[in-house]
Design a protein around this motif. Structure first.
Motif, PDB file in Angstrom:
ATOM      1  N   ASN A   1      -6.118 -31.923   8.443  1.00  0.00           N
ATOM      2  CA  ASN A   1      -7.534 -32.184   8.214  1.00  0.00           C
ATOM      3  C   ASN A   1      -7.721 -33.024   6.947  1.00  0.00           C
ATOM      4  OD1 ASN A   1     -10.289 -31.685   9.108  1.00  0.00           O
ATOM      5  ND2 ASN A   1     -10.498 -30.549   7.193  1.00  0.00           N
ATOM      6  N   LYS A   2      -7.022 -32.643   5.885  1.00  0.00           N
ATOM      7  CA  LYS A   2      -7.139 -33.380   4.628  1.00  0.00           C
ATOM      8  C   LYS A   2      -6.510 -34.762   4.754  1.00  0.00           C
ATOM      9  CE  LYS A   2      -6.546 -32.651  -0.286  1.00  0.00           C
ATOM     10  NZ  LYS A   2      -6.117 -31.706  -1.314  1.00  0.00           N
ATOM     11  N   LYS A   3      -5.411 -34.850   5.503  1.00  0.00           N
ATOM     12  CA  LYS A   3      -4.712 -36.119   5.670  1.00  0.00           C
ATOM     13  C   LYS A   3      -5.563 -37.136   6.435  1.00  0.00           C
ATOM     14  CE  LYS A   3      -0.410 -38.001   7.528  1.00  0.00           C
ATOM     15  NZ  LYS A   3       0.854 -37.672   8.194  1.00  0.00           N
ATOM     16  N   TYR A   4      -6.186 -36.700   7.528  1.00  0.00           N
ATOM     17  CA  TYR A   4      -6.920 -37.640   8.391  1.00  0.00           C
ATOM     18  C   TYR A   4      -8.394 -37.801   8.037  1.00  0.00           C
ATOM     19  CZ  TYR A   4      -2.765 -37.735  11.280  1.00  0.00           C
ATOM     20  OH  TYR A   4      -1.486 -37.896  11.713  1.00  0.00           O
ATOM     21  N   PHE A   5      -9.005 -36.729   7.503  1.00  0.00           N
ATOM     22  CA  PHE A   5     -10.439 -36.803   7.232  1.00  0.00           C
ATOM     23  C   PHE A   5     -10.773 -36.858   5.746  1.00  0.00           C
ATOM     24  CE2 PHE A   5     -10.117 -34.478  11.349  1.00  0.00           C
ATOM     25  CZ  PHE A   5     -10.610 -35.505  12.133  1.00  0.00           C
ATOM     26  N   GLY A   6      -9.788 -36.543   4.891  1.00  0.00           N
ATOM     27  CA  GLY A   6     -10.003 -36.679   3.457  1.00  0.00           C
ATOM     28  C   GLY A   6     -10.654 -35.499   2.768  1.00  0.00           C
ATOM     29  N   PHE A   7     -10.878 -34.381   3.467  1.00  0.00           N
ATOM     30  CA  PHE A   7     -11.444 -33.199   2.806  1.00  0.00           C
ATOM     31  C   PHE A   7     -10.744 -31.945   3.322  1.00  0.00           C
ATOM     32  CE2 PHE A   7     -14.059 -34.127   6.480  1.00  0.00           C
ATOM     33  CZ  PHE A   7     -14.190 -32.906   7.111  1.00  0.00           C
ATOM     34  N   GLU A   8     -10.785 -30.914   2.492  1.00  0.00           N
ATOM     35  CA  GLU A   8     -10.098 -29.672   2.835  1.00  0.00           C
ATOM     36  C   GLU A   8     -10.898 -28.872   3.858  1.00  0.00           C
ATOM     37  OE1 GLU A   8      -9.422 -27.647  -0.823  1.00  0.00           O
ATOM     38  OE2 GLU A   8      -7.839 -29.015  -1.427  1.00  0.00           O
ATOM     39  N   CYS A   9     -10.176 -28.221   4.767  1.00  0.00           N
ATOM     40  CA  CYS A   9     -10.830 -27.366   5.759  1.00  0.00           C
ATOM     41  C   CYS A   9     -10.989 -25.952   5.182  1.00  0.00           C
ATOM     42  CB  CYS A   9     -10.010 -27.330   7.045  1.00  0.00           C
ATOM     43  SG  CYS A   9      -8.392 -26.565   6.854  1.00  0.00           S
ATOM     44  N   MET A  10     -11.594 -25.075   5.950  1.00  0.00           N
ATOM     45  CA  MET A  10     -11.814 -23.705   5.473  1.00  0.00           C
ATOM     46  C   MET A  10     -10.506 -22.927   5.329  1.00  0.00           C
ATOM     47  SD  MET A  10     -15.261 -22.655   7.539  1.00  0.00           S
ATOM     48  CE  MET A  10     -15.226 -21.008   6.902  1.00  0.00           C
ATOM     49  N   GLY A  11      -9.455 -23.364   5.996  1.00  0.00           N
ATOM     50  CA  GLY A  11      -8.187 -22.657   5.932  1.00  0.00           C
ATOM     51  C   GLY A  11      -7.221 -23.201   4.893  1.00  0.00           C
ATOM     52  N   CYS A  12      -7.643 -24.198   4.120  1.00  0.00           N
ATOM     53  CA  CYS A  12      -6.737 -24.763   3.121  1.00  0.00           C
ATOM     54  C   CYS A  12      -6.345 -23.697   2.104  1.00  0.00           C
ATOM     55  CB  CYS A  12      -7.390 -25.946   2.401  1.00  0.00           C
ATOM     56  SG  CYS A  12      -7.193 -27.484   3.307  1.00  0.00           S
ATOM     57  N   GLY A  13      -5.062 -23.628   1.845  1.00  0.00           N
ATOM     58  CA  GLY A  13      -4.547 -22.654   0.897  1.00  0.00           C
ATOM     59  C   GLY A  13      -3.931 -21.440   1.557  1.00  0.00           C
ATOM     60  N   VAL A  14      -4.058 -21.299   2.879  1.00  0.00           N
ATOM     61  CA  VAL A  14      -3.543 -20.122   3.565  1.00  0.00           C
ATOM     62  C   VAL A  14      -2.021 -20.070   3.480  1.00  0.00           C
ATOM     63  CG1 VAL A  14      -3.327 -18.969   5.796  1.00  0.00           C
ATOM     64  CG2 VAL A  14      -5.501 -19.920   5.119  1.00  0.00           C
ATOM     65  N   GLN A  15      -1.346 -21.182   3.725  1.00  0.00           N
ATOM     66  CA  GLN A  15       0.120 -21.188   3.672  1.00  0.00           C
ATOM     67  C   GLN A  15       0.619 -20.857   2.271  1.00  0.00           C
ATOM     68  OE1 GLN A  15       2.116 -24.653   5.126  1.00  0.00           O
ATOM     69  NE2 GLN A  15       0.757 -24.829   6.889  1.00  0.00           N
ATOM     70  N   ARG A  16       0.064 -21.526   1.278  1.00  0.00           N
ATOM     71  CA  ARG A  16       0.497 -21.270  -0.095  1.00  0.00           C
ATOM     72  C   ARG A  16       0.172 -19.841  -0.497  1.00  0.00           C
ATOM     73  NH1 ARG A  16      -2.510 -26.492  -1.987  1.00  0.00           N
ATOM     74  NH2 ARG A  16      -4.082 -25.096  -1.240  1.00  0.00           N
ATOM     75  N   SER A  17      -0.962 -19.334  -0.032  1.00  0.00           N
ATOM     76  CA  SER A  17      -1.353 -17.970  -0.336  1.00  0.00           C
ATOM     77  C   SER A  17      -0.396 -16.961   0.294  1.00  0.00           C
ATOM     78  CB  SER A  17      -2.778 -17.721   0.146  1.00  0.00           C
ATOM     79  OG  SER A  17      -3.184 -16.420  -0.158  1.00  0.00           O
ATOM     80  N   LEU A  18       0.015 -17.202   1.541  1.00  0.00           N
ATOM     81  CA  LEU A  18       0.973 -16.307   2.188  1.00  0.00           C
ATOM     82  C   LEU A  18       2.322 -16.328   1.484  1.00  0.00           C
ATOM     83  CD1 LEU A  18       0.282 -16.775   6.000  1.00  0.00           C
ATOM     84  CD2 LEU A  18       0.065 -14.683   4.669  1.00  0.00           C
ATOM     85  N   VAL A  19       2.762 -17.499   1.067  1.00  0.00           N
ATOM     86  CA  VAL A  19       4.032 -17.600   0.345  1.00  0.00           C
ATOM     87  C   VAL A  19       3.943 -16.813  -0.968  1.00  0.00           C
ATOM     88  CG1 VAL A  19       5.566 -19.187  -0.876  1.00  0.00           C
ATOM     89  CG2 VAL A  19       4.737 -19.757   1.409  1.00  0.00           C
ATOM     90  N   ALA A  20       2.845 -16.991  -1.696  1.00  0.00           N
ATOM     91  CA  ALA A  20       2.663 -16.256  -2.948  1.00  0.00           C
ATOM     92  C   ALA A  20       2.601 -14.748  -2.690  1.00  0.00           C
ATOM     93  CB  ALA A  20       1.383 -16.721  -3.648  1.00  0.00           C
ATOM     94  N   LEU A  21       1.959 -14.351  -1.603  1.00  0.00           N
ATOM     95  CA  LEU A  21       1.859 -12.931  -1.254  1.00  0.00           C
ATOM     96  C   LEU A  21       3.237 -12.358  -0.952  1.00  0.00           C
ATOM     97  CD1 LEU A  21      -0.289 -10.717  -0.739  1.00  0.00           C
ATOM     98  CD2 LEU A  21      -0.200 -11.358   1.652  1.00  0.00           C
ATOM     99  N   PHE A  22       4.068 -13.092  -0.194  1.00  0.00           N
ATOM    100  CA  PHE A  22       5.414 -12.628   0.123  1.00  0.00           C
ATOM    101  C   PHE A  22       6.301 -12.561  -1.120  1.00  0.00           C
ATOM    102  CE2 PHE A  22       4.815 -14.181   4.668  1.00  0.00           C
ATOM    103  CZ  PHE A  22       4.560 -12.905   5.131  1.00  0.00           C
ATOM    104  N   LYS A  23       6.025 -13.403  -2.097  1.00  0.00           N
ATOM    105  CA  LYS A  23       6.796 -13.375  -3.341  1.00  0.00           C
ATOM    106  C   LYS A  23       6.325 -12.259  -4.276  1.00  0.00           C
ATOM    107  CE  LYS A  23       8.120 -18.226  -3.546  1.00  0.00           C
ATOM    108  NZ  LYS A  23       7.993 -19.475  -4.318  1.00  0.00           N
ATOM    109  N   GLY A  24       5.197 -11.649  -3.942  1.00  0.00           N
ATOM    110  CA  GLY A  24       4.682 -10.567  -4.784  1.00  0.00           C
ATOM    111  C   GLY A  24       3.694 -11.027  -5.832  1.00  0.00           C
ATOM    112  N   HIS A  25       3.242 -12.270  -5.755  1.00  0.00           N
ATOM    113  CA  HIS A  25       2.257 -12.808  -6.702  1.00  0.00           C
ATOM    114  C   HIS A  25       0.860 -12.623  -6.105  1.00  0.00           C
ATOM    115  CE1 HIS A  25       5.558 -14.654  -8.929  1.00  0.00           C
ATOM    116  NE2 HIS A  25       6.023 -15.075  -7.759  1.00  0.00           N
ATOM    117  N   PHE A  26       0.334 -11.412  -6.239  1.00  0.00           N
ATOM    118  CA  PHE A  26      -0.907 -11.052  -5.565  1.00  0.00           C
ATOM    119  C   PHE A  26      -2.126 -11.765  -6.148  1.00  0.00           C
ATOM    120  CE2 PHE A  26       1.930  -7.342  -5.063  1.00  0.00           C
ATOM    121  CZ  PHE A  26       2.120  -7.457  -3.707  1.00  0.00           C
ATOM    122  N   THR A  27      -2.186 -11.905  -7.463  1.00  0.00           N
ATOM    123  CA  THR A  27      -3.345 -12.591  -8.052  1.00  0.00           C
ATOM    124  C   THR A  27      -3.337 -14.075  -7.709  1.00  0.00           C
ATOM    125  OG1 THR A  27      -2.133 -12.810 -10.130  1.00  0.00           O
ATOM    126  CG2 THR A  27      -3.624 -10.938  -9.930  1.00  0.00           C
TER     127      THR A  27
END
Length: 95
Positions: A6-32
């Motif tokens: 979405n960001k690549k083709y339309f130039g703005f972030e969608c409502m789900g932006c950050g989900v992947q990075r958030s899941l990775v941080a959650l799995f690493k134990g970085h809850f905040t």
């Protein structure tokens, strides 16, 4: 990580932006950090767990989820042992 199409083709972030990075941080134990990247991550995780609990035992979802968790743990352990090996090699060379 997968690029945000979405960001690549339309130039703005969608409502789900950050989900992947958030899941990775959650799995690493970085809850905040996970919460700051995507505040809805905790309700989504709890919803996923609740749905998984109510699926029939014959469903393939629990097997899929178990396989994904096992693969994640295996990769983390492998990376950790490789890092420890590199550190130990550095100590041996330095002494």
């Amino acid at each position: 990580m997968l690029p945000c199409l979405n960001k690549k083709y339309f130039g703005f972030e969608c409502m789900g932006c950050g989900v992947q990075r958030s899941l990775v941080a959650l799995f690493k134990g970085h809850f905040t950090e996970a919460f700051s990247l995507y505040p809805a991550i905790f309700p989504l995780v709890f919803l996923g767990i609740a749905i998984g609990m109510y699926l029939p035992i014959t469903s393939s979802f629990p097997l899929f989820l178990g396989g994904m968790i096992a693969m994640f743990v295996k990769r983390r352990l492998k990376a950790k042992t490789q890092d420890e090996h590199k550190i130990n090699q550095g100590k041996q060379i330095g002494t």
